[in-house]
Write a protein that holds these residues in place. Sequence first.
Motif, short mmCIF file in Angstrom:
data_model
loop_
_atom_site.label_atom_id
_atom_site.label_comp_id
_atom_site.label_asym_id
_atom_site.label_seq_id
_atom_site.Cartn_x
_atom_site.Cartn_y
_atom_site.Cartn_z
N PHE A 2 0.72 -1.01 -0.01
CA PHE A 2 0.09 -0.34 -0.06
C PHE A 2 1.09 1.39 -0.19
CE2 PHE A 2 -2.71 -3.36 1.59
CZ PHE A 2 -3.72 -3.30 0.86
N VAL A 3 0.71 1.99 -0.60
CA VAL A 3 1.46 3.43 -1.01
C VAL A 3 0.72 4.33 0.45
CG1 VAL A 3 0.89 5.64 -2.11
CG2 VAL A 3 1.17 3.88 -3.74
N ALA A 187 -12.89 -3.75 -7.32
CA ALA A 187 -11.42 -2.93 -7.90
C ALA A 187 -11.43 -1.58 -7.27
CB ALA A 187 -11.86 -3.27 -9.31
N VAL A 188 -13.36 -0.87 -6.91
CA VAL A 188 -12.42 0.61 -6.70
C VAL A 188 -12.54 0.52 -5.22
CG1 VAL A 188 -14.65 1.34 -5.58
CG2 VAL A 188 -13.30 2.59 -6.80
N VAL A 189 -12.36 -0.37 -4.04
CA VAL A 189 -11.54 -0.19 -3.11
C VAL A 189 -10.35 -0.35 -2.84
CG1 VAL A 189 -12.14 -1.58 -0.71
CG2 VAL A 189 -14.43 -0.30 -1.19
N VAL A 190 -10.04 -1.78 -3.42
CA VAL A 190 -8.25 -2.04 -3.68
C VAL A 190 -7.96 -1.04 -4.36
CG1 VAL A 190 -7.36 -3.77 -4.67
CG2 VAL A 190 -9.41 -5.06 -3.38
N ASP A 191 -8.07 -0.22 -5.15
CA ASP A 191 -6.95 0.64 -5.70
C ASP A 191 -7.21 1.84 -4.99
OD1 ASP A 191 -7.15 -0.81 -7.67
OD2 ASP A 191 -8.40 -0.22 -8.70
N ASP A 192 -8.22 2.12 -4.27
CA ASP A 192 -8.62 3.37 -3.46
C ASP A 192 -6.93 3.30 -2.17
OD1 ASP A 192 -10.07 5.32 -5.33
OD2 ASP A 192 -11.73 4.69 -4.22
N GLY A 196 -3.39 4.75 -1.73
CA GLY A 196 -3.26 6.04 -0.78
C GLY A 196 -4.51 6.96 -1.11
N ILE A 197 -5.98 6.81 -1.53
CA ILE A 197 -5.73 7.99 -1.72
C ILE A 197 -6.99 8.56 -0.53
CG2 ILE A 197 -8.75 8.45 -2.98
CD1 ILE A 197 -6.07 8.32 -5.00
N THR A 198 -7.96 9.52 0.13
CA THR A 198 -7.45 9.79 1.34
C THR A 198 -9.23 10.44 1.30
OG1 THR A 198 -6.54 12.42 0.67
CG2 THR A 198 -5.35 10.47 2.48
N ASP A 199 -9.66 11.33 -0.32
CA ASP A 199 -10.36 11.80 -0.38
C ASP A 199 -11.04 11.51 -1.43
OD1 ASP A 199 -10.72 14.63 1.62
OD2 ASP A 199 -8.94 14.47 1.83
N GLN A 218 -14.04 -2.19 5.43
CA GLN A 218 -14.10 -2.60 6.75
C GLN A 218 -13.84 -4.38 7.12
OE1 GLN A 218 -17.38 -1.66 9.54
NE2 GLN A 218 -16.99 -2.99 10.55
N CYS A 219 -13.77 -4.61 6.28
CA CYS A 219 -13.61 -6.24 6.06
C CYS A 219 -12.26 -6.19 5.66
CB CYS A 219 -14.70 -6.57 4.93
SG CYS A 219 -16.27 -6.97 5.92
N LEU A 220 -11.62 -5.96 5.49
CA LEU A 220 -9.81 -5.30 4.58
C LEU A 220 -9.28 -5.05 5.40
CD1 LEU A 220 -10.51 -5.39 0.19
CD2 LEU A 220 -10.58 -7.80 1.91
N ALA A 221 -9.88 -4.16 6.61
CA ALA A 221 -8.62 -3.23 7.95
C ALA A 221 -7.89 -2.44 6.05
CB ALA A 221 -8.21 -3.91 8.33
N TYR A 222 -9.02 -1.69 5.74
CA TYR A 222 -8.04 -0.34 5.32
C TYR A 222 -8.85 0.90 5.57
CZ TYR A 222 -7.67 -4.17 1.02
OH TYR A 222 -7.10 -4.57 -0.18
N PRO A 223 -7.91 1.71 5.12
CA PRO A 223 -8.45 3.05 5.39
C PRO A 223 -9.88 3.96 5.35
CG PRO A 223 -6.65 3.36 4.59
CD PRO A 223 -6.10 2.13 4.93
#
Length: 308
Positions: A2-3, A187-192, A196-199, A218-223
């Motif tokens: 992840f970036v 795809a959109v959740v994984v790529d964001d 490192g997309i913040t907004d 939430q399921c993937l523990a992503y921000p």
Amino acid sequence: MFVTAAVPYRGRFAPSPTGPLHFGSLVAALASCLEARSRGGEWLLRIEDIDTPRNIPGAADAILRTLDACGFAWDGQVLYQSSRLSAYEAALDMLRRRGLLYPCACSRSDIAARASRTAIDGGLLYPGSCRDGLAPGVEVRAWRLRVDDTPLGFEDRLQGVVEQRLAEQVGDFVLRRADGIHAYQLAVVVDDACQGITDIVRGADLLASTPRQLWLQQCLAYPRPSYAHLPVATNPAGEKWSKQTLAPALVAGKAAAELVRALRFLGQPAPAELAVAKVAEVWDWALVNWSFATIPRVPAISVPATAA
């Protein structure tokens, strides 16, 4: 991998190559770019070409040419979802290991025969037929993500508080389709997360799908990024201007006029004379005068098909 953003703000524009850019696309691109620049952040470009049956040959290159003619400058290399299949599979594997993903054998007719409710997007609410496992020898058609009935919400910067109960309003949703294609939500959740997309600044037509993306994050523990859903441009019949409703393509030779039209749609008081100025002059004005606070807080605005 992840970036981690080197800047406090990282936004993006993510068109699909299903046709040329139109006015609605320009509004989303312009708002997301100007908000990123006004916050001292980065603005990335992603081509969401994961849904291959809908892609039109040459559309991705045409989109890039149009954005360039309209004066857009993005940071880094363009990311193509078609190059990211292994990342999507890795996310699916993680969800399987956590018991959150299950195989589904239902066809559309099966769901239509068993569903008793309508989902928030107008489709049929999946009745959970395969939640407890498939009978031996039954062919797997798709893979679905389990949801629950916990209220899931967020405060959109433009549209206010949004809350859904996914189990009641959406149902377990597909992450890999029967044709083997990874779903947009995945795809959109994984790529964001990877970029490192913040907004995220995008059209309000995607507002109802955002809680699904929050659940998947939430399921993937992503921000969780911040969200702002812009009013979408509609035709006089109230339909969103899109490729399906025959929205005319942007004309590169009228880039300045179209940019001014998009700025005004976004509540920015761009002077009339900018419509016949150079594209660079429009951007100079926009970068100095951009105000997120003046964007209309409504889900849709009716506009003509083309600029006068």
